[in-house]
Design a protein around this motif. Structure first.
Motif, short mmCIF file in Angstrom:
data_model
loop_
_atom_site.label_atom_id
_atom_site.label_comp_id
_atom_site.label_asym_id
_atom_site.label_seq_id
_atom_site.Cartn_x
_atom_site.Cartn_y
_atom_site.Cartn_z
N GLN A 1 21.75 -107.53 -8.13
CA GLN A 1 20.66 -106.80 -7.45
C GLN A 1 21.10 -105.39 -7.04
O GLN A 1 20.31 -104.45 -7.11
N GLY A 2 22.36 -105.25 -6.60
CA GLY A 2 22.77 -104.01 -5.94
C GLY A 2 23.78 -103.16 -6.70
O GLY A 2 24.30 -102.19 -6.15
N GLY A 3 24.10 -103.51 -7.94
CA GLY A 3 25.02 -102.69 -8.70
C GLY A 3 26.48 -102.96 -8.39
O GLY A 3 26.85 -104.10 -8.11
N PHE A 4 27.30 -101.89 -8.37
CA PHE A 4 28.75 -102.05 -8.39
C PHE A 4 29.42 -101.23 -7.29
O PHE A 4 28.91 -100.21 -6.86
N GLU A 5 30.61 -101.68 -6.89
CA GLU A 5 31.41 -100.91 -5.94
C GLU A 5 32.87 -101.36 -6.00
O GLU A 5 33.20 -102.49 -5.65
N GLY A 6 33.74 -100.47 -6.46
CA GLY A 6 35.17 -100.70 -6.40
C GLY A 6 35.69 -101.64 -7.46
O GLY A 6 34.96 -102.18 -8.30
N GLU B 1 30.70 -106.83 -8.13
CA GLU B 1 29.27 -106.88 -8.44
C GLU B 1 28.51 -107.27 -7.18
O GLU B 1 28.72 -108.36 -6.63
N ARG B 2 27.66 -106.38 -6.73
CA ARG B 2 26.86 -106.62 -5.52
C ARG B 2 25.66 -107.48 -5.91
O ARG B 2 24.55 -107.02 -6.02
N ALA B 3 25.95 -108.75 -6.11
CA ALA B 3 24.97 -109.63 -6.76
C ALA B 3 23.75 -109.89 -5.90
O ALA B 3 22.61 -109.76 -6.35
N GLY B 4 23.95 -110.30 -4.64
CA GLY B 4 22.82 -110.63 -3.78
C GLY B 4 21.98 -111.75 -4.36
O GLY B 4 22.44 -112.57 -5.16
N VAL C 1 15.83 -111.47 -1.55
CA VAL C 1 16.56 -111.39 -0.29
C VAL C 1 16.88 -109.92 -0.02
O VAL C 1 17.14 -109.15 -0.94
N ASP C 2 16.87 -109.54 1.26
CA ASP C 2 17.09 -108.15 1.65
C ASP C 2 18.34 -107.56 0.99
O ASP C 2 19.32 -108.25 0.76
N TYR C 3 18.29 -106.22 0.73
CA TYR C 3 19.35 -105.55 -0.02
C TYR C 3 20.71 -105.66 0.66
O TYR C 3 21.74 -105.58 0.01
N TYR C 4 20.74 -105.85 2.00
CA TYR C 4 22.04 -105.97 2.65
C TYR C 4 22.83 -107.15 2.11
O TYR C 4 24.06 -107.11 2.02
N TYR C 5 22.13 -108.18 1.69
CA TYR C 5 22.82 -109.38 1.20
C TYR C 5 23.56 -109.10 -0.11
O TYR C 5 24.43 -109.87 -0.50
N ASP C 6 23.22 -107.98 -0.77
CA ASP C 6 23.98 -107.60 -1.96
C ASP C 6 25.45 -107.40 -1.63
O ASP C 6 26.32 -107.58 -2.49
N ARG C 7 25.74 -106.99 -0.42
CA ARG C 7 27.11 -106.72 0.01
C ARG C 7 27.82 -107.98 0.48
O ARG C 7 29.02 -107.94 0.75
N VAL C 8 27.08 -109.05 0.62
CA VAL C 8 27.65 -110.29 1.14
C VAL C 8 27.93 -111.26 0.00
O VAL C 8 29.07 -111.70 -0.21
N ARG D 1 17.60 -95.67 -4.87
CA ARG D 1 17.62 -96.94 -5.60
C ARG D 1 18.54 -97.94 -4.92
O ARG D 1 19.52 -97.57 -4.28
N ARG D 2 18.22 -99.19 -5.09
CA ARG D 2 19.06 -100.27 -4.58
C ARG D 2 20.30 -100.47 -5.44
O ARG D 2 21.37 -100.79 -4.92
N PHE D 3 20.16 -100.27 -6.73
CA PHE D 3 21.23 -100.55 -7.69
C PHE D 3 22.22 -99.37 -7.71
O PHE D 3 21.83 -98.22 -7.91
N HIS D 4 23.51 -99.66 -7.52
CA HIS D 4 24.55 -98.64 -7.54
C HIS D 4 25.22 -98.64 -8.91
O HIS D 4 25.95 -99.57 -9.25
#
Length: 554
Positions: free
Chosen positions: A218-223, A239-242, A246-253, A527-530
């Motif tokens: 859902q949220g793209g990539f980081e690191g 991968e910020r899957a999420g 579900v809210d975009y914050y969950y992509d980081r969880v 955008r939500r996707f990184h």
């Protein structure tokens, strides 16, 4: 009542009026027409008035914001102090002109003679790192040779424009440059010769939403990290899957570590999932074993162990709270090993070998609520060192677990082997602030052809309330322990800037002929996707050798 045609005509006229007003506004804020000039009897250099321009000789100050009217004009690089032994600035004009002078306060134009020769054209028209807001004045000069000596100092010459154009005065509302503190060195925009030249790359993301392999992300990539084995690039991003819906914050969880491959660092194929986080929130606010300490997984670093003839992976696992900043807390570094021997076993599968660093009795308050927040090991002689990081520091342990400050720091751990044990060096009990005193995140270390160590890392955002360089950074070391001040790579000078916030570089891979590949993650705030991007840089070997000599003298 309007008929349908009248309604249409009314809307059309309204649209044309809005467009006309927009054009008037835009014309008032487009670049002013430059006039030619000659610098007389001095060696002062010129610069293009644009973002990152270096405006003072023998200093690190540069432009970070400017009104569009100034864009592309030719400024003159003066010493920060224009008094004393400095040569006077003399300019020769072939026609009547207006010299644009930036001064760090609003002045009384009545102090000039004649009074009508000076006009405030841009209040808060320019932002230069570390300095107060800059007001821009147009000072008229006739044809001929003139000595430029504003009575207010220091000052900056931002351009020379034709006398006969109408200048619309306005408040450009550029921010205070003291928010960018400390100042920083942008590669290619200072008195120093650049170690790396940006030579180009992809003008759009190489992995973006909707491409093959991004399904379920859902949220793209980081690191993470990219390595090259033979002719194949292997990427292990977070991968910020999420979850869908579900809210975009969950992509980081609910994150996972993926394995991607490519032959050119442009076209990528997803191969597998290495690890999947649980995505489970904590039930207590402290570092408690009741919490799921693998709620979020980040920053996977593959390293080949030649002695063991297999790939090791080092990655970060967090506890995640919904209520306390930072939500990602109490990081632990895990080590894993590929179950397939040899250099081609990079794709795994991998098995966990245990935690190598975590919060404990040898932690320091600067590691904060988030530490240990990343880890990267590298070899120096017969020893190993590892960058580990902390963030959201505590002033003292009395602040644990909620009262954290701001700062992203790194320090070194040491070990006799990649397996560990890894011990915090804690010399001086402080993080390494020579690279940057406030923000160093996710450094990846390699060696340049002359043996000098280089760490490439996230230089910090210009956004989310921060005023950091917003560029990929690098730092150099002669011994792998003492690290020099960071330099920042303005890759948008050669690549279309599709991002708002630059994030993490994943590699610095040598390709031959002094060319290196950098794969990076960045954020488009709309955008939500990184997405993930790629750029090429070229090493200047002469600068490399001079840098090593400088470091050995220190």
């Amino acid at each position: 009542m309007f008929s349908k045609n009248n309604k249409y005509n009314f809307k059309l006229k309204t649209a044309f009026l809005a467009l006309f007003l927009l054009c008037l506004q835009t014309n008032a804020q487009t670049a002013w027409k430059p006039a030619s000039f000659e610098i007389v009897k001095s060696n002062y250099k010129t610069f293009k008035t644009a973002q990152y321009a270096h405006v003072f000789s023998e200093s690190k100050h540069n432009i970070v914001r400017l009104a569009p009217e100034l864009q592309g004009l030719t400024g003159i690089e003066l010493p920060l102090s224009t008094t004393g032994k400095n040569a006077p600035l003399q300019l020769k004009f072939k026609e009547p002109v207006q010299v644009l002078v930036g001064i760090y306060e609003r002045i009384d134009t009545a102090e000039f003679t004649p009074r009508n020769a000076v006009k405030l054209v841009l209040e808060n028209g320019l932002t230069i790192t570390g300095l107060s807001p800059i007001n821009v004045y147009a000072v008229s000069y006739p044809k001929g040779t003139h000595t430029i000596t504003p009575i207010y100092q220091p000052f900056v010459i931002l351009g020379v424009i034709k006398q006969n154009q109408n200048l619309v005065s306005r408040n450009a509302e550029m921010p205070d440059g003291k928010l960018w503190n400390p100042t920083f060195i942008v590669e290619g925009f200072s008195d120093e010769k650049p170690l790396f030249e940006i030579i180009g790359g992809e003008n759009k993301p190489v992995i973006d939403e909707g491409m093959s392999g991004t399904e379920g992300i859902q949220g793209g990539f980081e690191g993470g990290r990219v390595v090259k084995v033979g002719d194949t690039y292997h990427m292990f991003p977070t991968e910020r899957a999420g979850e869908i819906g579900v809210d975009y914050y969950y992509d980081r969880v609910k994150t996972r570590i993926g394995h991607w491959t490519s032959k050119d660092a442009i076209t990528w194929k997803r191969e597998s999932t290495i690890y999947q986080a649980s995505g489970t929130y904590a039930v207590t606010e402290d570092d408690n074993p009741m919490n799921d300490r693998r709620a979020a997984i980040w920053s996977y670093m593959p390293v080949f162990n030649e002695k063991a003839n297999k790939w090791y992976g080092y990655y970060l696992a967090y506890t995640v709270s919904k209520e306390i900043e930072p939500n990602h807390s109490f990081g632990r570094i895990w080590r894993c090993e590929s179950t397939v021997d040899g250099i081609n076993g990079i794709g795994g599968p991998y098995k966990d070998m245990g935690i190598i660093m975590e919060p404990g009795l040898d932690s320091q308050p600067w590691e904060g609520r988030q530490g240990v927040a990343s880890f990267f090991p590298y070899k120096v002689g017969d020893k190993y060192f590892g960058f580990y990081s902390g963030a959201y520091p505590f002033n003292s342990w009395a602040d644990y677990p909620k009262k954290s400050g701001k700062g992203w720091f790194v320090a070194l751990a040491e070990s006799k082997s990649l397996e560990g044990p890894w011990l915090r060096m804690n010399k001086g009990l402080e993080p390494i602030k020579t690279m940057h005193p406030q923000f160093v995140e996710n450094p990846i270390v390699s060696q340049l052809p002359n043996g000098m160590y280089i760490a490439i890392f996230d230089g910090g955002p210009d956004g989310w309330g921060h005023h950091l360089p917003n560029m990929i950074a690098y730092s150099l070391s002669a011994d792998g322990i003492n690290w020099a001040e960071a330099h920042y790579l303005p890759i948008e000078t050669k690549v279309n800037k599709w991002w708002d916030i630059m994030r993490t570089p994943l590699c610095l891979i040598p390709e031959g002929n002094d060319v290196y590949t950098i794969v990076y993650n960045a954020i488009d705030l709309k955008r939500r996707f990184h997405p993930t991007g790629m750029v090429k840089v070229k090493l200047n070997k002469d600068v490399m050798e001079s840098k090593l000599k400088e470091l050995k003298k220190e």
